[in-house]
Motif scaffolding. Sequence first.
Motif, PDB file in Angstrom:
ATOM      1  N   GLN A  35      11.640   4.065   1.868  1.00 12.47           N
ATOM      2  CA  GLN A  35      10.197   4.237   2.121  1.00 12.47           C
ATOM      3  C   GLN A  35       9.669   3.527   0.759  1.00 12.47           C
ATOM      4  O   GLN A  35       9.943   4.080  -0.353  1.00 12.47           O
ATOM      5  N   ASP A  36       8.730   2.653   0.453  1.00 11.35           N
ATOM      6  CA  ASP A  36       8.383   1.891  -0.029  1.00 11.35           C
ATOM      7  C   ASP A  36       6.811   2.871  -0.023  1.00 11.35           C
ATOM      8  O   ASP A  36       6.692   3.602   0.457  1.00 11.35           O
ATOM      9  N   ARG A  37       7.030   2.981  -1.533  1.00 18.92           N
ATOM     10  CA  ARG A  37       6.282   3.739  -2.412  1.00 18.92           C
ATOM     11  C   ARG A  37       5.378   2.954  -3.904  1.00 18.92           C
ATOM     12  O   ARG A  37       6.535   2.424  -4.194  1.00 18.92           O
ATOM     13  N   ALA A  80       2.473   2.991  -0.431  1.00 21.44           N
ATOM     14  CA  ALA A  80       2.358   2.457   0.886  1.00 21.44           C
ATOM     15  C   ALA A  80       1.614   1.454   1.523  1.00 21.44           C
ATOM     16  O   ALA A  80       1.909   0.973   2.657  1.00 21.44           O
ATOM     17  N   LYS A 119      14.184   0.687  14.407  1.00 18.74           N
ATOM     18  CA  LYS A 119      14.121  -0.129  12.124  1.00 18.74           C
ATOM     19  C   LYS A 119      13.510  -1.255  11.880  1.00 18.74           C
ATOM     20  O   LYS A 119      13.385  -1.025  11.054  1.00 18.74           O
ATOM     21  N   GLY A 134       8.024  -1.792   4.973  1.00 17.56           N
ATOM     22  CA  GLY A 134       8.728  -0.478   4.449  1.00 17.56           C
ATOM     23  C   GLY A 134       8.578   0.563   4.311  1.00 17.56           C
ATOM     24  O   GLY A 134       8.622   1.533   3.928  1.00 17.56           O
ATOM     25  N   ASP A 135       6.886   1.179   5.189  1.00 16.29           N
ATOM     26  CA  ASP A 135       6.168   2.274   4.635  1.00 16.29           C
ATOM     27  C   ASP A 135       6.564   2.684   6.065  1.00 16.29           C
ATOM     28  O   ASP A 135       7.471   3.782   6.907  1.00 16.29           O
ATOM     29  N   SER A 136       6.658   2.072   7.252  1.00 19.66           N
ATOM     30  CA  SER A 136       6.950   2.888   8.884  1.00 19.66           C
ATOM     31  C   SER A 136       8.348   2.757   9.301  1.00 19.66           C
ATOM     32  O   SER A 136       9.108   3.384  10.030  1.00 19.66           O
ATOM     33  N   ARG A 137       9.157   1.683   8.064  1.00 21.26           N
ATOM     34  CA  ARG A 137      10.285   1.696   8.790  1.00 21.26           C
ATOM     35  C   ARG A 137      11.239   0.980   7.205  1.00 21.26           C
ATOM     36  O   ARG A 137      10.720   1.094   5.808  1.00 21.26           O
ATOM     37  N   PRO A 138      12.430   0.927   7.802  1.00 20.65           N
ATOM     38  CA  PRO A 138      13.233   1.153   6.054  1.00 20.65           C
ATOM     39  C   PRO A 138      13.190  -0.317   6.027  1.00 20.65           C
ATOM     40  O   PRO A 138      12.517  -0.954   5.822  1.00 20.65           O
TER      41      PRO A 138
END
Length: 523
Positions: free
Chosen positions: A130-132, A134, A491, A512-516
């Motif tokens: 996941q993105d960080r 968020a 996804k 890219g936070d709640s999904r890949p």
Amino acid sequence: MGDTMVEDGGPSGTRSLGKTAPVVGAGALIGLAVEFHWLGWSSIPGNSCGGRYRPCPEGTTPTLILAFLFTFAGAVALIVALAAFRSSRPGRAVPGALVAAGVLIALWPGWQAYLWMRGPVLDPAWQAGQDRPASVRGVGAWTVGEDGATVVRARTDALVAYDSGSGDRGWVLRAPVRESVCAMSERIVDGVGLVAFARDEKPCDTVWGVDVRSGRKVWERNISGRTVAYGQGGGGLLTAGAGVAVVSAEHAVHGYGLADGAVRWTAELVPAAGTEGEGEDDVACEPVAASAASATTTVAVTCGSYEGFHSAYLLTLATATGKELSRRDLPIESYPSSAAVLSAEPFTLLVREKDERGLAAVLSYGDPGDPKREPVTIPLTADEEDLAVDASDPAFAARPVFRAVVADGSLIVAAAKPENDYPEQVSAYSLDDGRRLWHTDLGTPVEALAPAGPDRVAVLGESQRLWTLTTGDGTRVGEEDGTTVRDISSKLDSGPQLVRAGDGWVIVNADGDSRPPALAIAP
């Protein structure tokens, strides 16, 4: 001595085989039942499927039907076979071994039968973390290499490279402090991609040339940039060709050396000759979309403001020198609420005017430098269907993704019937005369549409099916119902980007936070 005879007159070996085989056969039925139950239930994504918009994977229904049939048939057969066997040979060890043998014997044929019922599938190969932080979002993506060996996903705060085969993160290039990615070039040229940055609610005024193989910034230019209008994105502000990076700026278009960023030329934008109000100081012109092809660059230009529209035209420049080759009026009478290049060659432009009675169409120019040749106009809405080329608010703001492909002289695009809210079919329109050449109804909303090699396009449906269509007539290549893509329904973000990578595909999400952020599917 002769053979020992039993009371029924048959040899003892024949009698043993006659009672052993049913036990093994019953074990095989039990094995098939267990195997088909496991394969059938495990094939259901999220433990739920069915209905028009989320049909079960191919082969699931017949697999489960056979699983229950084998369960009942195996149970009855096993009871009868064990009773007959134990009548002449009491004990549990031998029957248990025979049942186990039957189970093992059935596993391979059962697996082959399941593969036949299931048909071809694509399974998840990898997914990125996941993105960080968020708060960032994906704003665009590039592919590197002819086989898409690397996918570069642009976030608001960085460019991140992924290996298409393994999903391993390669390099990361951070955006300048307090600046976000606002525009990207539509493709990689000579190993260099163009990316622009902007501060909050400020113009795209910092441009980088990036070596996409190493993730190294090779040059930087600060310009008097354009402010990206809300909901339009920065697609079309950067392009490249003939060794030149073409950058759209405020009231001008600049050319820089693609390899070193050296200043090559500047083309100032002014109202076209003969238009009303020419020469007035308060009439400013801005580039709204540009694309380079071969030795020329075509720029869509608007003059005036959103409320005080003046004129619009197409400007054709020599990419190497910036020399003006031609200009021609765009057939609009109000400010374009959206304008995007769908193809550089032939030059194909999506235009939607602010005026609801104005032009909303795809314009195709066989030669944008020929003012005598009228563009072919393909309306976005007509009696038969509405074209779903793009979303009103692009998911990828710096490099928007379109559900349309220009190939073999046709515009291939997702479309919705008048009675449907979502595009569930794919249509092809001739760029020579605007006629609809073919269409195919998929029965599920189109999530993504992308090139799939020579004379092919790929269509990803919401139902977790991937179709391959020929560009010439829309013939479905392979399975009529498409290839099943497993375990991706939860996804996918709205409007993902589909990228060909080797034998499989990479799907890039904006969220890219709640999904890949990115995931791959492969045979």
